[in-house]
Design a protein around this motif. Structure first.
Motif, mmCIF file in Angstrom:
data_model
loop_
_atom_site.group_PDB
_atom_site.id
_atom_site.type_symbol
_atom_site.label_atom_id
_atom_site.label_comp_id
_atom_site.label_asym_id
_atom_site.label_seq_id
_atom_site.Cartn_x
_atom_site.Cartn_y
_atom_site.Cartn_z
ATOM 1 N N THR A 6 -6.811 29.159 5.441
ATOM 2 C CA THR A 6 -5.705 29.878 6.064
ATOM 3 C C THR A 6 -6.042 31.353 6.279
ATOM 4 O O THR A 6 -5.510 31.974 7.193
ATOM 5 C CB THR A 6 -4.407 29.763 5.240
ATOM 6 O OG1 THR A 6 -4.601 30.329 3.947
ATOM 7 C CG2 THR A 6 -3.956 28.316 5.124
ATOM 8 N N THR A 57 2.510 27.125 13.265
ATOM 9 C CA THR A 57 2.120 25.875 13.910
ATOM 10 C C THR A 57 0.669 25.491 13.644
ATOM 11 O O THR A 57 0.386 24.363 13.239
ATOM 12 C CB THR A 57 2.340 25.986 15.432
ATOM 13 O OG1 THR A 57 3.698 26.349 15.665
ATOM 14 C CG2 THR A 57 2.024 24.673 16.123
ATOM 15 N N PHE A 58 -0.252 26.415 13.862
ATOM 16 C CA PHE A 58 -1.670 26.063 13.852
ATOM 17 C C PHE A 58 -2.415 26.419 12.571
ATOM 18 O O PHE A 58 -3.461 25.836 12.287
ATOM 19 C CB PHE A 58 -2.385 26.716 15.042
ATOM 20 C CG PHE A 58 -1.855 26.267 16.363
ATOM 21 C CD1 PHE A 58 -2.033 24.963 16.787
ATOM 22 C CD2 PHE A 58 -1.151 27.134 17.171
ATOM 23 C CE1 PHE A 58 -1.529 24.530 18.003
ATOM 24 C CE2 PHE A 58 -0.647 26.722 18.392
ATOM 25 C CZ PHE A 58 -0.838 25.412 18.806
ATOM 26 N N HIS A 61 0.441 24.966 9.241
ATOM 27 C CA HIS A 61 0.868 23.591 9.519
ATOM 28 C C HIS A 61 2.185 23.233 8.829
ATOM 29 O O HIS A 61 2.293 22.197 8.187
ATOM 30 C CB HIS A 61 -0.217 22.586 9.102
ATOM 31 C CG HIS A 61 -1.526 22.824 9.754
ATOM 32 N ND1 HIS A 61 -1.781 22.488 11.052
ATOM 33 C CD2 HIS A 61 -2.665 23.395 9.280
ATOM 34 C CE1 HIS A 61 -3.022 22.821 11.362
ATOM 35 N NE2 HIS A 61 -3.580 23.383 10.304
ATOM 36 N N HIS A 63 6.404 22.619 9.032
ATOM 37 C CA HIS A 63 7.474 22.187 9.924
ATOM 38 C C HIS A 63 8.760 22.213 9.110
ATOM 39 O O HIS A 63 8.740 22.132 7.888
ATOM 40 C CB HIS A 63 7.193 20.791 10.459
ATOM 41 C CG HIS A 63 5.844 20.680 11.102
ATOM 42 N ND1 HIS A 63 5.562 21.198 12.342
ATOM 43 C CD2 HIS A 63 4.680 20.160 10.655
ATOM 44 C CE1 HIS A 63 4.292 20.984 12.641
ATOM 45 N NE2 HIS A 63 3.728 20.358 11.626
ATOM 46 N N ARG A 126 3.517 24.790 2.437
ATOM 47 C CA ARG A 126 2.581 24.143 3.358
ATOM 48 C C ARG A 126 2.139 22.778 2.847
ATOM 49 O O ARG A 126 2.172 22.481 1.657
ATOM 50 C CB ARG A 126 1.390 25.026 3.642
ATOM 51 C CG ARG A 126 0.502 25.209 2.474
ATOM 52 C CD ARG A 126 -0.600 26.155 2.813
ATOM 53 N NE ARG A 126 -1.410 26.165 1.613
ATOM 54 C CZ ARG A 126 -2.637 26.500 1.548
ATOM 55 N NH1 ARG A 126 -3.243 26.902 2.602
ATOM 56 N NH2 ARG A 126 -3.289 26.466 0.421
ATOM 57 N N GLN A 127 1.683 21.971 3.774
ATOM 58 C CA GLN A 127 1.298 20.601 3.470
ATOM 59 C C GLN A 127 0.006 20.538 2.671
ATOM 60 O O GLN A 127 -0.787 21.464 2.667
ATOM 61 C CB GLN A 127 1.084 19.820 4.772
ATOM 62 C CG GLN A 127 2.324 19.679 5.593
ATOM 63 C CD GLN A 127 2.035 18.976 6.905
ATOM 64 O OE1 GLN A 127 0.882 18.781 7.275
ATOM 65 N NE2 GLN A 127 3.068 18.591 7.593
ATOM 66 N N THR A 134 -8.158 19.181 6.660
ATOM 67 C CA THR A 134 -7.222 18.571 7.602
ATOM 68 C C THR A 134 -5.908 18.281 6.890
ATOM 69 O O THR A 134 -5.912 17.763 5.776
ATOM 70 C CB THR A 134 -7.812 17.247 8.145
ATOM 71 O OG1 THR A 134 -9.101 17.524 8.683
ATOM 72 C CG2 THR A 134 -6.917 16.645 9.210
ATOM 73 N N PRO A 135 -4.766 18.590 7.529
ATOM 74 C CA PRO A 135 -3.484 18.301 6.888
ATOM 75 C C PRO A 135 -3.318 16.811 6.604
ATOM 76 O O PRO A 135 -3.698 15.966 7.408
ATOM 77 C CB PRO A 135 -2.452 18.751 7.916
ATOM 78 C CG PRO A 135 -3.178 19.685 8.814
ATOM 79 C CD PRO A 135 -4.615 19.240 8.811
ATOM 80 N N HIS A 137 -0.724 13.954 6.105
ATOM 81 C CA HIS A 137 0.669 13.623 6.371
ATOM 82 C C HIS A 137 1.041 12.431 5.499
ATOM 83 O O HIS A 137 0.351 11.414 5.517
ATOM 84 C CB HIS A 137 0.875 13.281 7.841
ATOM 85 C CG HIS A 137 0.493 14.412 8.738
ATOM 86 N ND1 HIS A 137 1.271 15.520 8.905
ATOM 87 C CD2 HIS A 137 -0.618 14.628 9.487
ATOM 88 C CE1 HIS A 137 0.679 16.360 9.726
ATOM 89 N NE2 HIS A 137 -0.462 15.842 10.092
#
Length: 144
Positions: A6, A57-58, A61, A63, A126-127, A134-135, A137
């Motif tokens: 980050t 957003t980028f 990550h 939401h 954050r995730q 890579t995030p 999910h």
């Protein structure tokens, strides 16, 4: 020493939005003849909104919780704006430093401050990320 991904993303997004900030500052001051504090505010405000959206957003990550994040970000930005954008820039210009150099010096200080604010407060939720950065999910399963 490991650098958090980050921090790299923040630096890239920050560089881009700083260029937007400087472009607006320069045009507003040199071409439109706006006073430095007004020109700096216009550039900073535009770059700020762009920076928040791109980082959210980028880079981080995240939401959801947009209102909460925006509120925390607004507090951090308020502190940052008064101390660095108005305070440091105006002080350096008063001391005879060229306005663009003054803005660059302030940007280096504010970059560290805002990264810490985003990383540890604004986007704290954050995730999870895998080893490749890579995030991840979560897999949701339908209720029975």
């Amino acid at each position: 020493m490991r650098i958090d991904r980050t921090m790299i993303g923040y630096a890239l997004i920050g560089f881009f939005t700083f260029c937007v900030d400087m472009l607006i500052l320069t045009v507003a001051h040199n071409s439109l003849h706006w006073p430095v504090p007004v020109a700096a505010s216009a550039g900073y405000g535009t770059a700020l909104i762009l920076n928040f959206v791109l980082n959210r957003t980028f880079n981080f990550h995240v939401h959801g919780h947009f209102g909460q994040q925006a509120g925390k970000f607004a507090v951090a930005v308020g502190i940052n704006y008064v101390v660095f954008v108005l305070g440091v820039v105006s002080l350096l210009v008063y001391l005879g430093v060229e306005f663009q150099i003054a803005r660059l010096a302030a940007a280096m200080m504010e970059g560290a401050f805002l990264y810490c604010a985003m990383r540890f407060s604004v986007f704290r939720e954050r995730q999870q990320v895998n080893a490749a950065g890579t995030p991840v999910h979560p897999v949701t399963t339908p209720a029975a």
